[in-house]
Design a protein around this motif. Structure first.
Motif, short mmCIF file in Angstrom:
data_model
loop_
_atom_site.label_atom_id
_atom_site.label_comp_id
_atom_site.label_asym_id
_atom_site.label_seq_id
_atom_site.Cartn_x
_atom_site.Cartn_y
_atom_site.Cartn_z
N ARG A 3 0.55 31.80 0.23
CA ARG A 3 1.22 31.49 -1.03
C ARG A 3 2.60 30.93 -0.71
NH1 ARG A 3 0.65 35.11 -6.30
NH2 ARG A 3 -1.33 34.00 -6.12
N GLY A 56 2.36 27.83 -5.24
CA GLY A 56 0.94 28.07 -5.37
C GLY A 56 0.32 28.51 -4.05
N ASP A 57 -0.99 28.67 -4.06
CA ASP A 57 -1.75 29.07 -2.88
C ASP A 57 -2.30 27.82 -2.19
OD1 ASP A 57 -1.40 31.81 -3.46
OD2 ASP A 57 -3.03 31.72 -4.91
N VAL A 58 -2.06 27.71 -0.88
CA VAL A 58 -2.53 26.56 -0.11
C VAL A 58 -4.05 26.63 0.00
CG1 VAL A 58 -2.40 25.31 2.06
CG2 VAL A 58 -0.38 26.47 1.18
N THR A 96 -2.81 20.64 -0.31
CA THR A 96 -3.13 20.93 -1.70
C THR A 96 -2.88 22.40 -1.99
OG1 THR A 96 -4.86 19.24 -1.63
CG2 THR A 96 -4.93 20.79 -3.46
N ILE A 97 -2.24 22.66 -3.15
CA ILE A 97 -2.00 24.04 -3.56
C ILE A 97 -2.59 24.27 -4.94
CG2 ILE A 97 0.11 24.23 -2.20
CD1 ILE A 97 1.72 23.95 -4.77
N GLU A 145 -1.76 25.90 -8.21
CA GLU A 145 -0.46 26.24 -8.80
C GLU A 145 -0.42 27.63 -9.41
OE1 GLU A 145 2.65 23.92 -11.72
OE2 GLU A 145 0.62 24.27 -12.45
N SER A 184 -2.08 32.32 -11.62
CA SER A 184 -2.56 30.95 -11.44
C SER A 184 -2.62 30.21 -12.77
CB SER A 184 -3.94 30.96 -10.79
OG SER A 184 -4.49 29.66 -10.74
N GLN A 216 10.66 25.23 2.59
CA GLN A 216 9.36 25.86 2.34
C GLN A 216 9.53 27.36 2.25
OE1 GLN A 216 8.55 24.19 6.05
NE2 GLN A 216 9.61 22.55 4.98
N ASN A 252 7.56 30.81 2.05
CA ASN A 252 6.23 31.37 2.32
C ASN A 252 6.21 32.83 1.91
OD1 ASN A 252 3.79 32.30 3.49
ND2 ASN A 252 3.85 30.63 4.96
#
Length: 306
Positions: free
Chosen positions: A122, A130-132, A141-142, A144, A154, A171, A173
């Motif tokens: 995340r 968002g989650d990769v 791409t994530i 959201e 989400s 970034q 994390n």
């Protein structure tokens, strides 16, 4: 077969050697494409694990083009040597024209080897969180979270971000190194409430909820300290007291998994509402406005509204 090649060469006007290289290159590309399909079908039959399937597909998608580039390049190596000067100038112009794609490609190498994040983490890049769910040559791409949805839930939207963002944007994390975040909840009481009793109730609630998290977090911090300078003196939850313009604020601070933030808040609030309902000397505070009117016969009257 040689006569067939000679006929094709005469029909196309290409030298026989060049036509042979073209056919060999196409054969290599076709072979690698079929090999990719066969390998993926075998993997699909052997496992139904989504993560394993994705890792195999991503690895094959990287390996096959790289292998094809080497094999096809070796076929045309001699021809490349003959046009070395031309290719040098062409490459320089191409690098200028394709600045952004090359930056994204460099970003892919950085992500691949430096691992600022991996699939499943995340993250937050600039204003996007968002989650990769995918990492490719030119973009990642994530899925959201946040935005108009509260508590990092989400939204269902998929966002594609260029890999070059890792060089220009910070970034964040949520997952790597330390799997917990500090979360805070504010509970506001009236000045007339028994705030000491309320604070003890809140402390008991959060101690029960965070009992297992504290031990897990200690292990996580010990492991994370091998790679990062992470140091916390206290991991136990705590309730802080402060005064606001319309009441006493009790702030609950506790550790939680970033993906369970909303769930933990829901459970804690249910406990708070249930416990406070048993005590008449504890009342929630909320913003109010007081104004006065002067009546002809009743004198001054006071009115309070939200």
């Amino acid at each position: 077969m040689n006569k067939v090649f000679e006929f094709w060469a005469e029909s196309t006007g290409l030298p026989l050697e060049t036509l042979s290289k073209i056919l060999l290159s196409l054969t290599i590309i076709l072979f690698l494409y079929l090999l990719k399909i066969i390998v993926l079908r075998i993997v699909w039959r052997q496992t139904k694990n989504v993560k394993t399937r994705y890792q195999w597909k991503r690895s094959i998608s990287f390996i096959m083009p790289f292998l094809g580039l080497i094999l096809v390049g070796s076929v045309w190596l001699q021809a490349f040597r003959q046009f070395g000067a031309f290719l040098g100038l062409f490459s320089a112009g191409l690098a200028i024209a394709l600045k952004d794609p090359l930056t994204n490609l460099a970003g892919w190498f950085f992500i691949l080897f430096r691992h600022p994040f991996v699939v499943g983490d995340r993250v937050q890049i600039a204003n996007h969180a968002g989650d990769v769910i995918d990492i490719r040559l030119f973009q990642f791409t994530i899925l959201e979270i946040g935005n108009w949805v509260e508590a990092d839930q989400s939204t269902g939207r998929i966002i594609h971000l260029p890999n070059g963002k890792v060089f220009t944007e910070p970034q964040v994390n949520y997952s790597t190194g330390f799997d917990y975040i500090w979360n805070e909840m504010q509970v506001r009481l009236t000045f007339e409430s028994n705030w000491e009793k309320a604070k003890k109730i809140l402390q008991d609630i959060i101690n029960q909820r965070a009992e297992n998290i504290d031990r897990a977090a200690e292990r996580e911090i010990f492991e994370a300290s091998k790679n990062f300078m992470i140091h916390y003196t206290h991991l136990t939850p705590y309730v802080y007291t402060s005064i606001k313009e319309f009441g006493i604020q009790l702030t609950i601070r506790y550790l939680c998994n970033p993906r369970k933030r909303r769930g933990t808040e829901n459970e804690i609030w249910q406990d708070i509402l249930s416990q406070f309902s048993n005590h008449t000397d504890i009342q929630f505070a909320y913003p109010t406005t007081r104004f006065y009117t002067r009546g002809e016969s009743k004198g001054e009257q006071s009115h309070t509204s939200n």
